[in-house]
Structure formats: C-alpha cells, structure tokens
Design a protein around this motif. Structure first.
Motif, short mmCIF file in Angstrom:
data_model
loop_
_atom_site.label_atom_id
_atom_site.label_comp_id
_atom_site.label_asym_id
_atom_site.label_seq_id
_atom_site.Cartn_x
_atom_site.Cartn_y
_atom_site.Cartn_z
N ILE A 190 -7.83 14.16 -10.45
CA ILE A 190 -6.47 14.66 -10.60
C ILE A 190 -5.68 13.63 -11.42
N SER A 191 -5.46 13.92 -12.69
CA SER A 191 -4.73 12.98 -13.55
C SER A 191 -3.28 13.43 -13.69
N GLY A 192 -2.47 12.58 -14.28
CA GLY A 192 -1.06 12.92 -14.50
C GLY A 192 -0.13 11.82 -14.07
N GLY A 193 -0.60 10.90 -13.25
CA GLY A 193 0.22 9.78 -12.80
C GLY A 193 -0.60 8.50 -12.87
N GLN A 194 -0.05 7.44 -12.36
CA GLN A 194 -0.76 6.16 -12.35
C GLN A 194 -1.84 6.14 -11.28
N VAL A 195 -1.68 6.97 -10.25
CA VAL A 195 -2.69 7.14 -9.20
C VAL A 195 -3.54 8.33 -9.62
N VAL A 196 -4.85 8.18 -9.58
CA VAL A 196 -5.75 9.25 -10.01
C VAL A 196 -6.73 9.56 -8.88
N PRO A 197 -6.31 10.43 -7.95
CA PRO A 197 -7.20 10.76 -6.83
C PRO A 197 -8.38 11.61 -7.29
N ALA A 247 3.06 -8.38 7.58
CA ALA A 247 3.47 -8.82 8.92
C ALA A 247 3.85 -7.62 9.80
N GLU A 248 3.55 -6.41 9.32
CA GLU A 248 3.81 -5.17 10.05
C GLU A 248 5.30 -4.82 10.14
N GLU A 249 6.14 -5.53 9.42
CA GLU A 249 7.56 -5.19 9.39
C GLU A 249 7.77 -4.01 8.45
N VAL A 250 8.57 -3.05 8.88
CA VAL A 250 8.84 -1.86 8.07
C VAL A 250 10.33 -1.83 7.74
N THR A 251 10.64 -1.64 6.47
CA THR A 251 12.02 -1.57 6.01
C THR A 251 12.23 -0.25 5.29
N ALA A 252 13.28 0.49 5.68
CA ALA A 252 13.64 1.73 4.98
C ALA A 252 14.51 1.37 3.80
N ILE A 253 14.17 1.93 2.64
CA ILE A 253 14.94 1.66 1.42
C ILE A 253 15.23 2.99 0.73
N SER A 254 16.47 3.14 0.29
CA SER A 254 16.90 4.36 -0.39
C SER A 254 16.62 4.25 -1.89
N VAL A 255 15.92 5.25 -2.42
CA VAL A 255 15.53 5.26 -3.84
C VAL A 255 15.64 6.68 -4.40
N ARG A 256 15.40 6.79 -5.69
CA ARG A 256 15.22 8.07 -6.36
C ARG A 256 13.81 8.06 -6.95
N GLU A 257 13.30 9.23 -7.29
CA GLU A 257 11.98 9.29 -7.92
C GLU A 257 11.95 8.54 -9.24
N THR A 258 13.09 8.45 -9.90
CA THR A 258 13.17 7.80 -11.21
C THR A 258 13.42 6.29 -11.12
N PRO A 294 8.27 4.35 -13.21
CA PRO A 294 9.12 4.90 -12.13
C PRO A 294 8.26 5.20 -10.90
N LEU A 295 8.91 5.31 -9.77
CA LEU A 295 8.18 5.57 -8.53
C LEU A 295 7.41 6.88 -8.58
N CYS A 296 7.95 7.88 -9.29
CA CYS A 296 7.26 9.17 -9.37
C CYS A 296 5.89 9.06 -10.03
N ALA A 297 5.67 8.05 -10.85
CA ALA A 297 4.37 7.86 -11.49
C ALA A 297 3.29 7.53 -10.46
N TYR A 298 3.73 7.07 -9.30
CA TYR A 298 2.82 6.73 -8.19
C TYR A 298 2.92 7.75 -7.06
N TYR A 299 3.55 8.88 -7.33
CA TYR A 299 3.74 9.96 -6.36
C TYR A 299 4.49 9.50 -5.11
N VAL A 300 5.44 8.59 -5.29
CA VAL A 300 6.32 8.17 -4.20
C VAL A 300 7.36 9.27 -4.02
N CYS A 301 7.45 9.78 -2.80
CA CYS A 301 8.36 10.88 -2.50
C CYS A 301 9.01 10.61 -1.14
N PRO A 302 9.93 11.48 -0.70
CA PRO A 302 10.61 11.22 0.58
C PRO A 302 9.62 10.93 1.71
N GLY A 303 9.88 9.83 2.40
CA GLY A 303 9.05 9.44 3.54
C GLY A 303 7.80 8.66 3.19
#
Length: 154
Positions: free
Chosen positions: A6-13, A88-99, A134-143
């Motif tokens: 599956i091509s189209g982004g930087q991640v190719v599953p 270190a197993e710490e989780v931080t929520a960060i607000s972003v856009r796909e771009t 951009p984050l969308c190139a790595y299929y980063v989406c809500p959550g």
C-alpha cells in the motif's frame, strides 16, 4: 492469496488478502492496520480507481502488487489530539492538524515536555518520521499514538 503493498505515504504497509476479497474488505484491513477510516480511502491501481464492490481477483495482481492509497483530508483541517509516548511510558496529548509538519510537532513536544526538539525522534507505525513531512504522510490521525525517543547531547 496476494500480497498488496500500500503506497502513497511515507509508511508503506504490506497486507495479504485472499483473491476472493472485495476492495471494501481490503479497505477495512487498511483501516485496522493504519487507522484511516474506510470513508477517507481511495485506492487505485495503474491509474484506475478501485471500486468497493470489485474483487481482488478482477485485477490479476499475481502474487503481489502495489496499490496506491489516497487519503481524503479532514474537512476544514480541524485540530485533534494525538498521544506521544516516551520510552519512560509517559503519555502526552498534543493538539495537531494533519498538515502539521513533524518539525513543528517536535517543537510542541519541546514546549510541553521540556525536551529539546533536536534530541527528539518520532515514530508512527514503526517508521521514523522526518522533519520536512506533514503528519498525514505518516497516516497520523485523531487518536494516533506516536512513539518518542530522546537522545542526550554529549
């Protein structure tokens, strides 16, 4: 069975599917693997858009083939939260856009966690994320969960 790259982004599953599966079933598997909703996916092969009701067998892929995934952007480019997890197993929520660029995400991490952006490496779907994409190139989406490693200056 056919192995579909599956091509189209930087991640190719790579996804293995029976030839009797429909394109909709392939999209559902893609959603399970990279968390992109079926409704946002358009798949194509040799410049032809694949319809949900078609079967994989209709395309005579052979043992493997490359299918291009195009992801429809979220309407209005809304902000959403992703979760950055450190070793270190710490989780931080960060607000972003796909771009949002990966470099900008690193700067947000610097502000919220106090770690210098230049010392941060980020990974999504086991792929190291490069600053200029951009984050969308790595299929980063809500959550989405993004893994963070920190290197120390010597």
């Amino acid at each position: 069975m056919v192995l579909l790259v599956i091509s189209g982004g930087q991640v190719v599953p790579e996804i293995e599917m029976p030839i009797s599966a429909t394109i909709l079933q392939l999209k559902e598997r893609i959603e399970a693997v990279i968390n992109i909703l079926v409704l946002r996916q358009t798949l194509s092969f040799n410049d032809n858009v694949l319809r949900n009701d078609q079967t994989i067998d209709e395309f005579n892929f052979g043992k493997f083939a490359t299918v291009v995934l195009d992801v429809q952007p979220l309407a209005g480019q809304p902000k959403f939260n992703i979760f950055v997890q450190s070793s270190a197993e710490e989780v931080t929520a960060i607000s972003v856009r796909e771009t949002t660029l990966v470099a900008a995400l690193k700067r947000k991490i610097e502000k919220s966690c106090g770690v210098l952006a230049k010392n941060v490496s980020l990974y999504h779907l086991s792929k190291e994320m490069e600053d200029e994409f951009p984050l969308c190139a790595y299929y980063v989406c809500p959550g989405s969960e993004v893994e963070m490693t920190i290197s120390m200056d010597i």
